[in-house]
Design an enzyme around this catalytic site. Structure first.
Site, PDB file in Angstrom:
ATOM      1  N   ASP A   1       0.863  -1.190   0.000  1.00 43.92           N
ATOM      2  CA  ASP A   1       0.000   0.000   0.000  1.00 43.92           C
ATOM      3  C   ASP A   1       0.893   1.231   0.000  1.00 43.92           C
ATOM      4  O   ASP A   1       2.125   1.114  -0.034  1.00 43.92           O
ATOM      5  CB  ASP A   1      -0.976  -0.014   1.199  1.00 43.92           C
ATOM      6  CG  ASP A   1      -2.309   0.628   0.835  1.00 43.92           C
ATOM      7  OD1 ASP A   1      -2.289   1.803   0.412  1.00 43.92           O
ATOM      8  OD2 ASP A   1      -3.353  -0.033   0.950  1.00 43.92           O
TER       9      ASP A   1
ATOM     10  N   HIS B   1      -3.052   3.115  -4.575  1.00 47.03           N
ATOM     11  CA  HIS B   1      -2.404   2.625  -3.346  1.00 47.03           C
ATOM     12  C   HIS B   1      -0.963   2.165  -3.615  1.00 47.03           C
ATOM     13  O   HIS B   1      -0.496   1.206  -3.025  1.00 47.03           O
ATOM     14  CB  HIS B   1      -3.211   1.469  -2.740  1.00 47.03           C
ATOM     15  CG  HIS B   1      -4.520   1.911  -2.148  1.00 47.03           C
ATOM     16  ND1 HIS B   1      -4.650   2.308  -0.845  1.00 47.03           N
ATOM     17  CD2 HIS B   1      -5.746   2.044  -2.701  1.00 47.03           C
ATOM     18  CE1 HIS B   1      -5.920   2.661  -0.622  1.00 47.03           C
ATOM     19  NE2 HIS B   1      -6.598   2.513  -1.730  1.00 47.03           N
TER      20      HIS B   1
ATOM     21  N   GLU C   1     -10.140   2.638  -5.020  1.00 49.46           N
ATOM     22  CA  GLU C   1      -9.756   3.994  -4.626  1.00 49.46           C
ATOM     23  C   GLU C   1      -8.614   4.582  -5.466  1.00 49.46           C
ATOM     24  O   GLU C   1      -7.507   4.772  -4.964  1.00 49.46           O
ATOM     25  CB  GLU C   1      -9.365   3.988  -3.143  1.00 49.46           C
ATOM     26  CG  GLU C   1     -10.511   3.567  -2.255  1.00 49.46           C
ATOM     27  CD  GLU C   1     -10.172   3.630  -0.775  1.00 49.46           C
ATOM     28  OE1 GLU C   1     -11.061   3.947   0.000  1.00 49.46           O
ATOM     29  OE2 GLU C   1      -8.998   3.356  -0.408  1.00 49.46           O
TER      30      GLU C   1
ATOM     31  N   GLU D   1      -4.213   1.127   9.911  1.00 49.75           N
ATOM     32  CA  GLU D   1      -3.712   2.497  10.133  1.00 49.75           C
ATOM     33  C   GLU D   1      -3.637   2.805  11.620  1.00 49.75           C
ATOM     34  O   GLU D   1      -2.688   3.425  12.090  1.00 49.75           O
ATOM     35  CB  GLU D   1      -4.644   3.519   9.469  1.00 49.75           C
ATOM     36  CG  GLU D   1      -4.556   3.587   7.966  1.00 49.75           C
ATOM     37  CD  GLU D   1      -5.574   2.684   7.284  1.00 49.75           C
ATOM     38  OE1 GLU D   1      -6.016   1.704   7.919  1.00 49.75           O
ATOM     39  OE2 GLU D   1      -5.910   2.950   6.118  1.00 49.75           O
TER      40      GLU D   1
HETATM   41  C1  ACM Z   1     -10.864  -0.630   0.905  1.00 47.72           C
HETATM   42  O1  ACM Z   1     -11.258  -0.561   2.095  1.00 47.72           O
HETATM   43  N1  ACM Z   1     -10.305   0.417   0.326  1.00 47.72           N
HETATM   44  C2  ACM Z   1     -11.009  -1.846   0.132  1.00 47.72           C
END
Ligand code: ACM
Length: 760
Positions: free
Chosen positions: A195, A283, A343, A477
């Site tokens: 990520d 990501h 995203e 996170e």
């Molecule tokens: C995600 O939570 N972006 C898959």
């Protein structure tokens, strides 16, 4: 009862009498499809023999390891008709199905495959003394009840996910995670390996992915964790992953390919498949920082929400992606490999010359089409290499072939799974509510996970067959330590395990009872689970003369310690072992500890306020219902909503968000009078998503303010019989629409406020 016919040993059991068939009689999670308890026990002792085929040597050495932990020796191999455990594959059973028959003479376990046998062993394991979980070797015998069990899972995909990028976890921890997963019959571990915040898997052709991409300076989330670690040591950044590189403090780590290959075999022995995720095209900041040519701009930065992705318009991007996945395919034998696909900030593609040319050449209309082009092209590469892709549900948006598996996560796009099924794709359900285990657990989470409908209502039968199962995700996170990860995942994972395995006969009360007996086993496995909630904790307490504080412990393995000076309780703080007397305003900080554990697991802040009863006002001549003033406004102005123009006003008899309210973000002020029937201290429970603040008689009763998912907070107020000014301000920042206000009086169960009490 059909599977029972498959029992090779049915005849010798026929003479045993049935004790009970109705209520759950084994403390097993997930609860088996069919259980018949008989009289008597089978005792495993040093002389018991193990009879098995060569095909099952690994499964049986797993069993023998547990037995050795219990009685100090492994069982010898041999045959016989008594004092023997027979383990076999029975091809008449389905893959993960098993049948277990225990009489006083023989234990017979057969599975449809070694995986089925292994699942059956977990049932047997949970019937053993929990001492088998540690190397005690002290027991004379392991006694198990005579029983017939036949069992198979409802869903074939029963997964947990772990994000090892945002924070890193050791291989030893991953093995422990797999161990506990195995105990509860999970069969998939989804590892989110890459990520923006760190690339965690060695790729031999691109060494900078780990030499540079695995390390970062502390980020905002690390700082937020560090702040929280002042109250909770489990929020501290794991010091094992902090290094000095060129004089700069960095956080990170990665797994070598050899370590991952070893982990894959460790999982395989437990019949768990590891599904790696290499998240693209978004990501990818960690990778782009190491290899800047991967993005269209030669750099990667944070945009409004997400980072600059890799460029789908340069051939060099595909060379890179294919090289990476070629190495991934070698390490992970799973047929499905996760490519992410979520995203993506596509702004850098919009202005790129190569993208303009590609779009023209391929007739692609927009940058969403470019994203789809990337995923579809990668999918062809996967298929050519004998692999299939899993992607987050965004991969559906501009079209995807039916061989892709769709992982549904966006709770706010409820039709996505149906669209995937209609397109012919298989679907794994991981919706944020309730399957994102990074959302803080609360007293309702176990129930919500347990009763989560894997198959939404009214889905077509044809589609239902393509719902492969579900998975809980732990994004890390705000999970900087292994203890914190365990706190977030357990015991919610047990509720999910039973939901997925035993989906057709769920019973939350039965689960809750059985769960109590699993805590000691989890303690022996050193799992730092979230302890069960204390019952009826009122955090803003009001009293008129004197009060006291005491809680019954839901499980023995709990110690309550408190302070009265605002500091966080530690091992030296006073124990709450009898009623604590309160006769003036007092702030109690209560810490919950597991026995023999020095780290605090849960903190409750309980504020006692001495109050006189508020004088009542007359209500004669008042009208029924509260006034609701409705303001439409945007999130930016949420904190300053008051003072804006009222969009509409209505009279409301029950406190809820009216069905007519359709703005995505808004505020409703409920004002009027609450007319209470008796003198005394009233308790209010306010559950809202997002913000809610309740005042009665101009006294702040519940402050549940702030932008948050559904949380219940409570508080009290002392009122004289009659009318009192009522004010509830509710703010919706988008998405939740949850507003529920309950009350209780003199220890009554929380209930809705009678509409006859509400006036204006
Ligand atoms: C995600 O939570 N972006 C898959």
């Amino acid at each position: 009862m059909k599977q029972l016919l498959a029992f090779a040993v049915i005849t010798f059991l026929a003479t045993l009498s049935v004790v009970s068939q109705e209520k759950p009689v084994l403390n097993v999670i997930p609860y088996p499809s069919k259980v018949i308890l008989r009289k008597g026990n089978f005792k495993i002792t040093k002389t018991t023999l193990l009879n098995r085929s060569d095909q099952l040597s690994q499964e049986c050495s797993f069993l023998n390891g547990l037995i050795e932990n219990g009685i100090g020796t492994k069982l010898g191999l041999g045959a016989g008709e008594s004092n023997v455990i027979k383990i076999a594959v029975d091809h008449r059973l389905k893959h993960e199905e098993y049948a277990l028959a225990v009489s006083t003479d023989i234990v017979s376990l057969s599975g449809g495959s070694p995986a089925g046998v292994f699942r059956g062993l977990q049932t047997l394991r949970q019937m053993f003394s929990d001492q088998v979980e540690v190397d005690s070797g002290k027991l004379k015998a392991l006694s198990i009840p005579c029983v017939l069990v036949s069992d198979l899972p409802v869903f074939d995909y029963r997964g947990l996910h772990l994000d090892v990028s945002r924070h890193f976890f050791t291989i030893e921890f991953l093995k422990k995670y797999l161990d506990v997963m195995a105990l509860y019959k999970f069969n998939k571990l989804h590892l989110h390996l890459t990520d923006d915040q760190g690339w965690r898997i060695e790729i031999k052709k691109y060494p900078k992915l780990t030499s540079e991409g695995a390390w970062r300076t502390f980020n905002n989330q690390d700082s937020a964790c560090i702040v929280k670690s002042k109250e909770n040591p489990d929020m501290a950044i794991d010091p094992r992953f902090i290094v000095k590189k060129d004089g700069v403090k960095k956080y990170g780590g990665f797994y070598t390919q050899a370590q991952m290959i070893d982990l894959v075999s460790y999982a395989k022995l437990r019949h768990i498949e590891i599904i790696p995720e290499i998240d693209m095209p978004g990501h990818m900041m960690a990778a782009i920082k190491a290899y800047p040519y991967l993005s269209c701009t030669g750099t990667s930065n944070w945009g409004k929400l997400f980072t600059t992705p890799i460029c789908p318009c340069n051939e060099s991007t595909y060379d890179f992606a294919e090289d990476v996945f070629r190495e991934i395919f070698e390490i992970f034998p799973s047929q499905y490999i996760h490519i992410g696909g979520d995203e993506v900030d596509r702004a850098s593609w919009q202005t790129n010359q190569a993208c303009a040319e590609l779009m023209k050449r391929e007739g692609i209309k927009n940058t969403a089409g470019l994203q789809s082009y990337f995923i579809n092209r990668m999918e062809k590469f996967f298929l050519a290499n004998g692999k299939k892709i899993i992607g987050w549900d965004e991969i559906l948006e501009e079209g995807i072939s039916t061989t892709a598996m769709v992982m549904y996560w966006r709770s706010w796009v409820p039709l996505a799974p149906l669209a995937a099924l209609k397109n012919g794709n298989r679907v794994i359900m991981t919706p944020g509510e309730p399957l994102y285990f990074d959302y803080l657990p609360n007293k309702n989470s176990l129930y919500d996970v347990y009763n989560f409908k894997v198959i939404p209502k009214n889905y077509p039968e044809s589609g239902v067959r393509n719902i492969y199962g579900a998975q809980a995700n732990l994004w890390t996170e705000m999970v900087p330590s292994e203890n914190r990860a365990e706190y977030m995942v357990f015991p919610r994972a047990l509720a999910l395990a039973e939901n997925l395995w035993s989906h057709h006969h769920l019973d939350f009360n039965s689960f809750s009872r059985r769960l109590l007996s699993h805590y000691p086993r989890l303690d022996l496995l050193a799992v730092k689970y979230r302890l069960p909630d204390l019952e009826n904790v009122i955090t803003e307490r009001v009293f008129m003369n004197r009060d006291s504080l005491y809680f019954d412990k839901p499980i023995n393995n709990m110690k309550l310690r408190y302070t009265l000076n605002g500091s966080i309780p530690n091992m030296t703080s006073n124990e709450l072992s009898e009623k604590l007397k309160i006769n003036h305003n007092t702030a109690v900080t209560l810490g919950v500890f597991a026995q023999g554990d020095t780290a605090i697991r849960e903190i409750y802040k309980i504020n006692f306020k001495k109050q006189d009863m508020a004088e009542a006002m007359t209500v004669s001549g008042k009208h029924a219902g509260l006034i609701g003033d409705y303001y439409k406004f945007l999130p930016d102005s949420l904190s300053t909503g008051a003072g804006k123009k009222v969009d509409s006003t209505f009279i409301i008899k029950t406190i809820s968000v009216p069905k007519t309210v359709d703005a995505p973000t808004f505020q409703i002020d409920f004002t009027g009078i609450i007319d209470v029937p008796q003198d005394g201290v009233y308790t209010f429970y306010l559950d809202c998503d997002d913000s809610g603040v309740l005042s009665i008689a101009d006294r702040l009763v519940v402050d549940n303010g702030g932008m948050h998912s559904s949380i219940e907070k409570n508080g009290q107020v002392a009122l004289k019989k009659g009318g009192h000014r009522f004010n509830l301000i509710f703010k919706e920042g988008g998405g939740g629409y949850k507003l529920r206000l309950l009350y209780s009086f003199n220890n009554s169960s929380p209930a809705a406020i009678p509409s006859t009490w509400l006036k204006h």
